[in-house]
Write a protein that holds these residues in place. Structure first.
Motif, PDB file in Angstrom:
ATOM      1  N   ILE A  83       0.846  -1.196   0.000  1.00  0.00           N
ATOM      2  CA  ILE A  83       0.000   0.000   0.000  1.00  0.00           C
ATOM      3  C   ILE A  83       0.882   1.247   0.000  1.00  0.00           C
ATOM      4  N   HIS A  84       0.552   2.206  -0.870  1.00  0.00           N
ATOM      5  CA  HIS A  84       1.279   3.473  -0.944  1.00  0.00           C
ATOM      6  C   HIS A  84       0.325   4.647  -0.734  1.00  0.00           C
ATOM      7  N   ALA A  85       0.892   5.769  -0.306  1.00  0.00           N
ATOM      8  CA  ALA A  85       0.095   6.979  -0.069  1.00  0.00           C
ATOM      9  C   ALA A  85      -0.518   7.486  -1.381  1.00  0.00           C
ATOM     10  N   PRO A  86      -1.617   8.219  -1.288  1.00  0.00           N
ATOM     11  CA  PRO A  86      -2.309   8.687  -2.497  1.00  0.00           C
ATOM     12  C   PRO A  86      -1.485   9.660  -3.320  1.00  0.00           C
ATOM     13  N   VAL A  87      -1.745   9.658  -4.611  1.00  0.00           N
ATOM     14  CA  VAL A  87      -1.258  10.733  -5.477  1.00  0.00           C
ATOM     15  C   VAL A  87      -2.341  11.802  -5.622  1.00  0.00           C
ATOM     16  N   LEU A  88      -3.562  11.463  -5.240  1.00  0.00           N
ATOM     17  CA  LEU A  88      -4.687  12.403  -5.224  1.00  0.00           C
ATOM     18  C   LEU A  88      -5.573  12.021  -4.054  1.00  0.00           C
ATOM     19  N   ASP A  89      -5.724  12.939  -3.095  1.00  0.00           N
ATOM     20  CA  ASP A  89      -6.564  12.653  -1.935  1.00  0.00           C
ATOM     21  C   ASP A  89      -8.045  12.668  -2.321  1.00  0.00           C
ATOM     22  N   ASP A  90      -8.787  11.705  -1.789  1.00  0.00           N
ATOM     23  CA  ASP A  90     -10.247  11.650  -1.951  1.00  0.00           C
ATOM     24  C   ASP A  90     -10.686  11.787  -3.406  1.00  0.00           C
ATOM     25  N   PRO A  91     -10.207  10.939  -4.303  1.00  0.00           N
ATOM     26  CA  PRO A  91     -10.600  11.065  -5.713  1.00  0.00           C
ATOM     27  C   PRO A  91     -12.088  10.796  -5.913  1.00  0.00           C
ATOM     28  N   LEU A  92     -12.652  11.471  -6.903  1.00  0.00           N
ATOM     29  CA  LEU A  92     -14.048  11.284  -7.271  1.00  0.00           C
ATOM     30  C   LEU A  92     -14.160  10.218  -8.359  1.00  0.00           C
ATOM     31  N   ARG A  93     -15.382   9.827  -8.662  1.00  0.00           N
ATOM     32  CA  ARG A  93     -15.600   8.830  -9.712  1.00  0.00           C
ATOM     33  C   ARG A  93     -15.088   9.309 -11.068  1.00  0.00           C
ATOM     34  N   THR A  94     -15.060  10.607 -11.235  1.00  0.00           N
ATOM     35  CA  THR A  94     -14.597  11.179 -12.502  1.00  0.00           C
ATOM     36  C   THR A  94     -13.087  11.365 -12.530  1.00  0.00           C
ATOM     37  N   GLN A  95     -12.391  10.851 -11.504  1.00  0.00           N
ATOM     38  CA  GLN A  95     -10.943  11.010 -11.409  1.00  0.00           C
ATOM     39  C   GLN A  95     -10.261   9.650 -11.226  1.00  0.00           C
ATOM     40  N   PRO A  96     -10.414   8.733 -12.192  1.00  0.00           N
ATOM     41  CA  PRO A  96      -9.839   7.392 -12.048  1.00  0.00           C
ATOM     42  C   PRO A  96      -8.324   7.408 -12.103  1.00  0.00           C
ATOM     43  N   TRP A  97      -7.733   6.323 -11.614  1.00  0.00           N
ATOM     44  CA  TRP A  97      -6.272   6.262 -11.544  1.00  0.00           C
ATOM     45  C   TRP A  97      -5.626   6.291 -12.930  1.00  0.00           C
ATOM     46  N   THR A  98      -6.342   5.827 -13.936  1.00  0.00           N
ATOM     47  CA  THR A  98      -5.774   5.818 -15.282  1.00  0.00           C
ATOM     48  C   THR A  98      -5.478   7.224 -15.790  1.00  0.00           C
ATOM     49  N   ASP A  99      -6.148   8.239 -15.236  1.00  0.00           N
ATOM     50  CA  ASP A  99      -5.847   9.622 -15.614  1.00  0.00           C
ATOM     51  C   ASP A  99      -4.510  10.093 -15.042  1.00  0.00           C
ATOM     52  N   ARG A 100      -3.978   9.336 -14.090  1.00  0.00           N
ATOM     53  CA  ARG A 100      -2.717   9.703 -13.426  1.00  0.00           C
ATOM     54  C   ARG A 100      -1.785   8.501 -13.409  1.00  0.00           C
ATOM     55  N   ALA A 101      -1.782   7.744 -14.491  1.00  0.00           N
ATOM     56  CA  ALA A 101      -1.027   6.489 -14.533  1.00  0.00           C
ATOM     57  C   ALA A 101       0.455   6.702 -14.258  1.00  0.00           C
ATOM     58  N   ALA A 102       1.045   7.763 -14.805  1.00  0.00           N
ATOM     59  CA  ALA A 102       2.473   8.008 -14.602  1.00  0.00           C
ATOM     60  C   ALA A 102       2.767   8.322 -13.136  1.00  0.00           C
ATOM     61  N   ALA A 103       1.939   9.152 -12.514  1.00  0.00           N
ATOM     62  CA  ALA A 103       2.143   9.494 -11.104  1.00  0.00           C
ATOM     63  C   ALA A 103       1.949   8.270 -10.219  1.00  0.00           C
ATOM     64  N   VAL A 104       0.974   7.425 -10.565  1.00  0.00           N
ATOM     65  CA  VAL A 104       0.732   6.203  -9.796  1.00  0.00           C
ATOM     66  C   VAL A 104       1.936   5.274  -9.891  1.00  0.00           C
ATOM     67  N   ALA A 105       2.468   5.090 -11.097  1.00  0.00           N
ATOM     68  CA  ALA A 105       3.622   4.213 -11.273  1.00  0.00           C
ATOM     69  C   ALA A 105       4.823   4.730 -10.492  1.00  0.00           C
ATOM     70  N   ALA A 106       5.033   6.052 -10.504  1.00  0.00           N
ATOM     71  CA  ALA A 106       6.155   6.627  -9.760  1.00  0.00           C
ATOM     72  C   ALA A 106       5.976   6.440  -8.254  1.00  0.00           C
ATOM     73  N   ALA A 107       4.772   6.674  -7.758  1.00  0.00           N
ATOM     74  CA  ALA A 107       4.508   6.534  -6.319  1.00  0.00           C
ATOM     75  C   ALA A 107       4.661   5.090  -5.868  1.00  0.00           C
ATOM     76  N   ALA A 108       4.292   4.144  -6.736  1.00  0.00           N
ATOM     77  CA  ALA A 108       4.382   2.725  -6.382  1.00  0.00           C
ATOM     78  C   ALA A 108       5.823   2.268  -6.234  1.00  0.00           C
ATOM     79  N   GLY A 109       6.769   3.038  -6.735  1.00  0.00           N
ATOM     80  CA  GLY A 109       8.176   2.691  -6.590  1.00  0.00           C
ATOM     81  C   GLY A 109       8.784   3.196  -5.304  1.00  0.00           C
ATOM     82  N   ARG A 110       8.022   3.979  -4.533  1.00  0.00           N
ATOM     83  CA  ARG A 110       8.542   4.519  -3.280  1.00  0.00           C
ATOM     84  C   ARG A 110       8.231   3.576  -2.110  1.00  0.00           C
ATOM     85  N   GLU A 111       8.680   3.983  -0.918  1.00  0.00           N
ATOM     86  CA  GLU A 111       8.476   3.175   0.282  1.00  0.00           C
ATOM     87  C   GLU A 111       6.982   3.038   0.585  1.00  0.00           C
TER      88      GLU A 111
END
Length: 374
Positions: A83-111
């Protein structure tokens, strides 16, 4: 048939490491139907249940976040969760992770904030937005995902804006045409008109009644809960043959409440809010409806405050509006046997080409809360 699952394809894909996802179990399996409905009633937010069965040493999903809260209940096998910390706090249904795929991939590489193995009986809570991925360990893993779809302040904002759209349409100035010969490629050509529109909308927003916004929010939320299905022929037959001894039962999972309604030509009125629908009745039936909502079941003859004819009239409307059901209703078959039960079976499993879990249903623009992979 186009919507049937190919069992040999499932076997091949599972052997290759694919996860089997069973969507919408809150509509299919009675214990989970009741569990999810009671949880939604307790929380005040719609719920959904999916199951994920992952073969040994396989990853079900790449790191991602969900736009709803999740409870993971490990049922069988072991699964390693990261589990990693959010790249976007409290996302809405109109804000899926695929819209931030690069940020998600980068965050998943951290502690990670959580790195743990779930075993049967363990539970994990994931607030919406938290990145997560999981790998089955040495045996097949199965877990339930309980999705809690939060009613948000943004949903209230959308309800308020929807109401402004209705109210502002009465403003003749806002209905005026823009000038002939305008050039929309030049913002300056419509700046004054747009300024007038924005000022008018701000004024209309100030006229919005918070109680009406709250009621629209209630309607939107209740419409996400799919009520118990009904057997139309059986209930129509029962409605035509009601008697004082007929037992009425409130339709399960249909959210209902009573409200006062504006007086009509026939006098005082009361409104029954059932799912997204609003049904109005003479105020004389208030006591009867209050009793039915309190007990959930009653004989027609026990509908309080009404004479025999009024009881039958009210009961017939409640059945034909699918608010209440005649529990033992059935259609008489050609061979004299009762052929159709009072309530239709829950929908069967979905497959390719079948309606999505959030497709519209009996009482809602969205019959179920949306589900995504976890």
């Amino acid at each position: 048939m186009a919507d049937q699952v190919s069992s040999d394809a499932v076997l091949r894909l599972f052997a290759d490491g694919s996860t089997v996802v069973l969507q919408g179990l809150h509509r299919l399996w009675p214990p989970l139907i009741e569990f999810a409905d009671q949880l939604a009633a307790d929380l005040g937010h719609p719920t959904q249940v999916n199951a994920y069965v992952t073969p040994p040493s396989s990853r079900g999903f790449s790191p991602h976040y969900d736009v709803h809260d999740v409870f993971v209940l490990q049922v069988a096998g072991e699964k390693h969760w990261t589990i990693h910390a959010p790249v976007l706090d409290d996302p809405l249904r109109t804000q899926p992770w695929t819209d931030r795929a690069a940020a998600v991939a980068a965050a998943a590489g951290r502690e990670p904030v959580i790195d743990a193995v779930l075993r049967p009986g363990d539970a994990l809570y994931l607030p919406r937005g938290y990145l997560h991925s999981a790998v089955a360990l040495g045996q097949t893993s199965a877990h339930l995902t309980i999705g809690v779809h939060p009613v948000t302040r943004w949903a209230a904002a959308e309800s308020a804006l929807d109401l402004v759209r209705v109210l502002a349409a009465e403003d003749r100035e806002l209905r005026r045409s823009l000038p002939l010969g305008l050039d929309l490629s030049d913002p300056a050509s419509v700046r004054d008109d747009v300024g007038t529109v924005v000022a008018a909308l701000q004024e209309w927003l100030g006229r919005v009644d918070p109680d009406e916004v709250a009621d629209r929010l209630r309607s939107r939320t209740w419409s996400q809960v799919r009520p118990e299905p009904v057997a139309p022929l059986a209930q129509a037959t029962a409605a035509a043959a009601l008697s004082p001894d007929t037992v009425l039962r409130l339709r399960r999972r249909l959210r209902c409440t009573l409200r006062e309604a504006p007086a009509g030509a026939d006098g005082e009125r009361v409104a029954l809010l059932a799912g997204r629908r609003r049904l109005e009745f003479p105020a004389s039936v208030r006591e009867a409806l209050t009793g039915l909502l309190a007990t959930g079941e009653t004989k027609v003859a026990d509908l309080a405050g009404l004479d025999a004819g009024e009881q039958l009239t009210l009961a017939r409307r409640l059945v034909t509006e699918s608010v209440a059901l005649v529990a033992d209703a059935a259609v008489q078959g050609a061979d004299g046997a009762d052929g159709v039960p009072a309530t239709a079976p829950e929908p069967g499993p979905t497959g390719p080409g079948a309606p999505a879990p959030d497709a519209g249903g009996d009482d809602g623009e969205r019959a179920d809360a949306l589900g995504t992979g976890s």
